[in-house]
Scaffold this active site. Structure first.
Site, PDB file in Angstrom:
ATOM      1  N   ARG A  56       0.820  -1.212   0.000  1.00  0.00           N
ATOM      2  CA  ARG A  56       0.000   0.000   0.000  1.00  0.00           C
ATOM      3  C   ARG A  56       0.855   1.263   0.000  1.00  0.00           C
ATOM      4  O   ARG A  56       0.528   2.243  -0.656  1.00  0.00           O
ATOM      5  CB  ARG A  56      -0.974  -0.020   1.185  1.00  0.00           C
ATOM      6  CG  ARG A  56      -2.028  -1.088   0.997  1.00  0.00           C
ATOM      7  CD  ARG A  56      -3.080  -1.170   2.092  1.00  0.00           C
ATOM      8  NE  ARG A  56      -4.140  -2.060   1.612  1.00  0.00           N
ATOM      9  CZ  ARG A  56      -5.238  -2.383   2.293  1.00  0.00           C
ATOM     10  NH1 ARG A  56      -5.433  -1.889   3.503  1.00  0.00           N
ATOM     11  NH2 ARG A  56      -6.144  -3.171   1.767  1.00  0.00           N
TER      12      ARG A  56
ATOM     13  N   TYR B 266      -6.536   0.073  -7.162  1.00  0.00           N
ATOM     14  CA  TYR B 266      -5.959  -1.234  -6.791  1.00  0.00           C
ATOM     15  C   TYR B 266      -5.281  -1.209  -5.412  1.00  0.00           C
ATOM     16  O   TYR B 266      -5.157  -0.163  -4.804  1.00  0.00           O
ATOM     17  CB  TYR B 266      -5.067  -1.824  -7.880  1.00  0.00           C
ATOM     18  CG  TYR B 266      -3.854  -1.095  -8.410  1.00  0.00           C
ATOM     19  CD1 TYR B 266      -3.244  -0.056  -7.746  1.00  0.00           C
ATOM     20  CD2 TYR B 266      -3.300  -1.519  -9.625  1.00  0.00           C
ATOM     21  CE1 TYR B 266      -2.104   0.548  -8.273  1.00  0.00           C
ATOM     22  CE2 TYR B 266      -2.162  -0.916 -10.160  1.00  0.00           C
ATOM     23  CZ  TYR B 266      -1.571   0.115  -9.468  1.00  0.00           C
ATOM     24  OH  TYR B 266      -0.449   0.705  -9.975  1.00  0.00           O
ATOM     25  N   GLU B 267      -4.930  -2.364  -4.949  1.00  0.00           N
ATOM     26  CA  GLU B 267      -4.323  -2.547  -3.613  1.00  0.00           C
ATOM     27  C   GLU B 267      -5.257  -2.025  -2.515  1.00  0.00           C
ATOM     28  O   GLU B 267      -4.821  -1.445  -1.526  1.00  0.00           O
ATOM     29  CB  GLU B 267      -2.960  -1.846  -3.569  1.00  0.00           C
ATOM     30  CG  GLU B 267      -2.016  -2.361  -2.502  1.00  0.00           C
ATOM     31  CD  GLU B 267      -1.848  -3.882  -2.517  1.00  0.00           C
ATOM     32  OE1 GLU B 267      -1.649  -4.455  -3.596  1.00  0.00           O
ATOM     33  OE2 GLU B 267      -1.957  -4.490  -1.435  1.00  0.00           O
ATOM     34  N   GLY B 268      -6.559  -2.308  -2.671  1.00  0.00           N
ATOM     35  CA  GLY B 268      -7.576  -1.798  -1.739  1.00  0.00           C
ATOM     36  C   GLY B 268      -8.011  -0.424  -2.200  1.00  0.00           C
ATOM     37  O   GLY B 268      -7.227   0.520  -2.126  1.00  0.00           O
TER      38      GLY B 268
ATOM     39  N   GLN C  57      -9.510   1.917   2.062  1.00  0.00           N
ATOM     40  CA  GLN C  57      -8.495   2.507   2.942  1.00  0.00           C
ATOM     41  C   GLN C  57      -9.158   3.376   4.010  1.00  0.00           C
ATOM     42  O   GLN C  57      -8.750   3.366   5.176  1.00  0.00           O
ATOM     43  CB  GLN C  57      -7.531   3.395   2.134  1.00  0.00           C
ATOM     44  CG  GLN C  57      -6.839   2.709   0.977  1.00  0.00           C
ATOM     45  CD  GLN C  57      -5.974   1.546   1.389  1.00  0.00           C
ATOM     46  OE1 GLN C  57      -5.356   1.576   2.456  1.00  0.00           O
ATOM     47  NE2 GLN C  57      -5.964   0.505   0.585  1.00  0.00           N
TER      48      GLN C  57
END
Lengths: 597, 597
Positions: B299, B443-445, B450
């Protein structure tokens, strides 16, 4: 990709509850139509646009309009079919002069059609839009012969129009134009030979229409430098014979088209004029004045693009949020999978889009109504009324153009975000809206130039009183709003925002004369503050008009306006420090310091 | 397109004046390097990246990585050349375990390389980035044999790595994964057969490396539903023989690649596992735990993309603003044409970018330093220190990821705007940055996830005290700042912002237990408020560290921080009403009302 649904109810609401369509159609000038007629025409236009124009949108992006060797520009086959039907439909002519085949309807009705056309297919919509600008210029400034020769076929759309301003060295600075016009009385009395290269010419060349009427800015021999020495010429792609048939090809060609981030369907042409024959539109050296005639409508139309793409993107995101199951909503049983519309942060994105769309529509349709009401007042010789509406028009134009296009970029991006990874995949269509709208804050005067216009020309009107009059109106409205159930917080925020606008306006009024750098440094944040406040003030008008109506549709409009007032409007309060700061902080770093890393 | 200049001075400033590189290299764990060594390596890396990697960026966009019939994916030729040199350079291994060929440097040094690599070529940078994640997972959770077999070649980059999480029905909701793993003891003891389809697999297939090590999430027979029943498998593209040579091809193939809005250089693959042979990484059902190990670094790295592209786009916009002549600057003689950097609104756009870039770098490098200082504390058995740094890491991660990627989108768009019409023309390169970075908030959450992590897990740490401790630190700093010449207004704004953060944090602490909808409804505006305040608080640290230094470079850093504090920080004050509102306004409209138009 989702289909496009014409937002007929929302357009009606903006027109009737906020923008005073009633007053427009009650005027002598527009007595030919009543609100119900307008509504009926829009319903028909909406159906046509959704069925015929919207489906070609994706082709515009993926196939695009393409330059071919020899200077031909081809459009996607679906564009050709759609354009032929557009010409047949007659919707392009509805607000123009009946003497040339127009429908004589108020401008606001055309704006509604244009909103829908742009939502459906922005790249396509630019062709009628540019034609509309050229019609206006010829109608106001052209000779009777020019009008008779060109307008009827331009109104139907059989012939299209273009505006040729920009040259490589002359973008925002139109005064730097160097294209030349020289007398060509050898060809015909009053003819000129036009030479030069023009860039960024929207729909400068294509094969959807049988002729293209170029309006070209150029300098005549011995003309003054800068904007004062610029004249406007009408340069047809094909000459028009006395019987109206088409003759030889003129010496104008498309050298290439740009590879752009978006609006691939709309060819952006480099045009070369090599002694092309043209005729003055209006007097010599009056080119800039002619441009100013069209400027308000053109800027309003570009502002409309922000709204239109926010609307289209929102419709798609909403549908996706209902269809897509992911995660578990609060309170749903363990193991359940919920549509993402149930998640609070997705709701926030949707409500933000919904509220901004309502807000922008209120702003833009009010702006269009001010144009119509000004025209109506002029028609009956009401000079005070005409001046008042003209002032409001002038004030709202930079707000409509900048705020709506900036927010259009933000909202299409929110709509993409709702799609998650799918939003980044082109086949979904969400990305196209983000790419298409990105040009709107740039063309027709960058948003920075709009902001300069606001703090320069517009703030100066009646010493700032055009703005404070509007703020007074909003304060009155906020007092009324405070008495509507559930609207106290909205009323309070509106009143707070008008107070900030007064502080900012008074400050800028003071520095305007003494510190132009401070004035211009504040321009963009001031535009955002004032524009957002105006949106909230106009939405309040809608709330007051329908407060107490207890149906789902009107409750939704009120809830949306309240969300705007309570949660979006406050976000601009923090712009005041930037407005009140001098220009110094922006110039504290030298170019070398900005570059040192 | 402008060249890329590695911002070595700015990176050094963020590392040394703000992120405490001194404390990191003074620790036992990182005693192998001093600040000067790190600086020297970064200078070398920067030169390499600017010369070798950056020039391939445009090919990545225009040629792209392409799926070929048979499942092969080809990359642009310039990528192949650049990647071979990247492997040769060894920069990919600098922060990894020396036992497997790594350099043992602190993570913050790798973050600096990664920033530069991403600025130079985001599509390309994703290949080393994904490899780095896979290395980390194998290093922490893999068996000794797995480490010995795979890590050395992955550290050099001869073999690359991937993460296979997403499936069509399992995006944000990883627990919905249905790919299967079945024992394959017939093949080898401990082997599994993996079957399923994975989507959005970054660099899932390509021809730059001789082998690809896939880490795949799948379910073993009888596993629990949801995230608790997910295991992680190592599935190599080519089997590795006992002598380290490559054997047969595994039953995994790339079915297609996505057509994306940006990062065209990075192939986004649909991967099909048809009984591919793999081995557990860590224990059965521990797949999610393994993922969490990598999550913070991953992240942070995605957050870094926002900074990196804002930097690259800014460099280009600044150069354009110096080169492009248009209009006349205030005070310039009549008829003059001035570089657009002289116009106040262009200055505002440049200063906004400059200040945000400094702010994001302060945030991200502080986040990286917290990771290093946590590791350093753990190494010497300092449990209190380890916990404190871990808490700060955890708190900053969602801010780093979301704020930086959102702002990255905004700043690349500002950079495009400075180019005017040229910005919308693809050849300029400004549009590529806007298109490339748009994936990072997803992407990546997603950034919404978040925000949920921030108000859910992170706010709850020590009952909110991790946040209020940081705010206390900022208040102390703002008191010190008030005594620095010219920084009174900045200090006041910082102190005002921390007060708003305290109000918001206390409110959310209260509703956390009773009203999860109100909590989640506030999540995104709270993240923006807190994140921006943290940036301002960290920049203040830099100001205090160099206040009084009277050279151009440090005066510029102070001016940039002051601009952030005085003009950017206040813009988040208006988010408080959204944070304090309940969830009700977001749910006032039904899906039908949201759709009615």
């Amino acid at each position: 990709m989702s289909d496009y649904t014409p937002p007929l109810a929302d357009i009606k609401f903006a027109m009737e509850a906020i923008a005073d369509l009633g007053a427009i159609v009650a005027s002598d000038r527009y007595s030919g139509a009543d609100a119900a007629t307008v509504e009926g025409i829009l319903a028909e236009a909406g159906r046509f646009i959704a069925e015929v124009i919207a489906p070609a949108n994706r082709d515009g992006d993926t196939i695009g309009s393409k330059w071919q060797p020899g200077g031909k520009v081809t459009v996607p086959p679906s564009f050709e079919v759609a354009y032929a039907k557009w010409v047949e439909s007659g919707f392009g002519a509805m607000s123009f002069d009946p003497d040339f085949g127009g429908g004589g309807l108020p401008w606001i009705a055309s704006i509604a059609v244009q909103e829908m056309l742009t939502s459906a297919n922005m790249g396509f919509s630019l062709c009628p839009l540019l034609t509309q600008g050229a019609i206006e210029a010829i109608h106001v400034h052209g000779s009777d012969e020019q009008k008779a020769t060109y307008l009827p076929k331009m109104l139907t759309g059989e012939w299209t129009g273009t505006m040729n301003l920009t040259e490589p060295q002359a973008g925002s600075d139109v005064g730097a134009v160097i294209s030349k016009a020289e007398p060509a009385d050898d060809v015909a009395p009053g003819a000129w030979r036009i030479s030069g290269q023009k860039i960024y010419i929207t729909w400068g060349e294509h094969d959807m229409a049988s002729n293209i009427v170029h309006l070209v800015l150029a300098r005549t021999p011995g003309s003054a430098p800068g904007t004062k020495g610029i004249s406007m010429f009408l340069v047809p792609k094909f000459f028009v014979n006395a019987d109206g048939s088409l003759g030889d090809r003129n010496a104008v060609q498309c050298l290439s088209t740009e590879h752009k981030m978006g609006i691939h369907g709309s060819p952006t042409c480099v045009m070369l004029y090599e002694g092309a024959i043209g005729w003055l539109v209006g007097g010599e050296n009056e080119g800039m004045r002619n441009m100013f005639t069209m400027m308000n409508n053109a800027r309003l139309s570009v502002g409309l693009q922000g709204l239109a793409l926010a609307e289209r993107a929102y419709q798609q995101a909403l549908q996706y949020s209902v269809d897509r199951q992911q995660g578990r909503a609060i309170g749903a049983p363990a193991g359940a999978s919920s549509p993402i519309i149930e998640h609070p942060d997705v709701r926030r994105m949707l409500m933000t889009q919904r509220a901004w769309i309502d807000a922008l529509r209120a702003l833009l349709y009010t702006n269009a109504a001010a144009i119509d009401l000004g025209a109506a007042a002029r028609t009956v010789g009401d000079r005070d009324g005409a001046r008042t509406w003209q002032e409001l028009t002038e004030l709202l134009i930079p707000l409509s153009k900048s705020l709506s296009t900036d927010v259009g970029c933000e909202m299409t991006s929110l709509a993409l975000q709702i799609h998650g990874g799918m939003g980044f995949v082109e086949e979904t269509g969400a990305a196209q809206h983000v790419r298409d709208i990105r040009i709107a804050p740039i063309y027709e005067g960058t948003n920075g130039i709009q902001a300069a216009d606001l703090v320069g020309r517009k703030l100066a009107m009646r010493g700032g009183a055009v703005i404070t009059d509007l703020l007074d109106e909003f304060d009155g409205r906020s007092a009324a709003l405070a008495r509507v159930e559930g609207c106290a917080a909205y009323a309070e925020q509106l009143s707070h925002a008008t107070a900030l606008c007064r502080t900012a306006t008074a400050h800028l009024g003071t520095v305007a004369a003494t510190d132009p750098r401070a004035l211009l440094s504040a321009s963009s944040p001031y535009l955002r503050l004032l524009g957002t406040t105006v949106c909230a003030g106009l939405l309040a008008k809608g709330v007051l008009a329908v407060a107490g109506k207890d149906d789902d549709y009107h409750r939704a409009r009120i809830a949306s306006a309240r969300f705007f007032g309570e949660q979006i409007l406050p976000t601009v309060s923090g712009l005041l420090p930037s407005i009140l700061a001098s220009g110094a902080p922006l110039y504290e770093l030298s170019a070398a310091q900005l570059a040192s890393r």
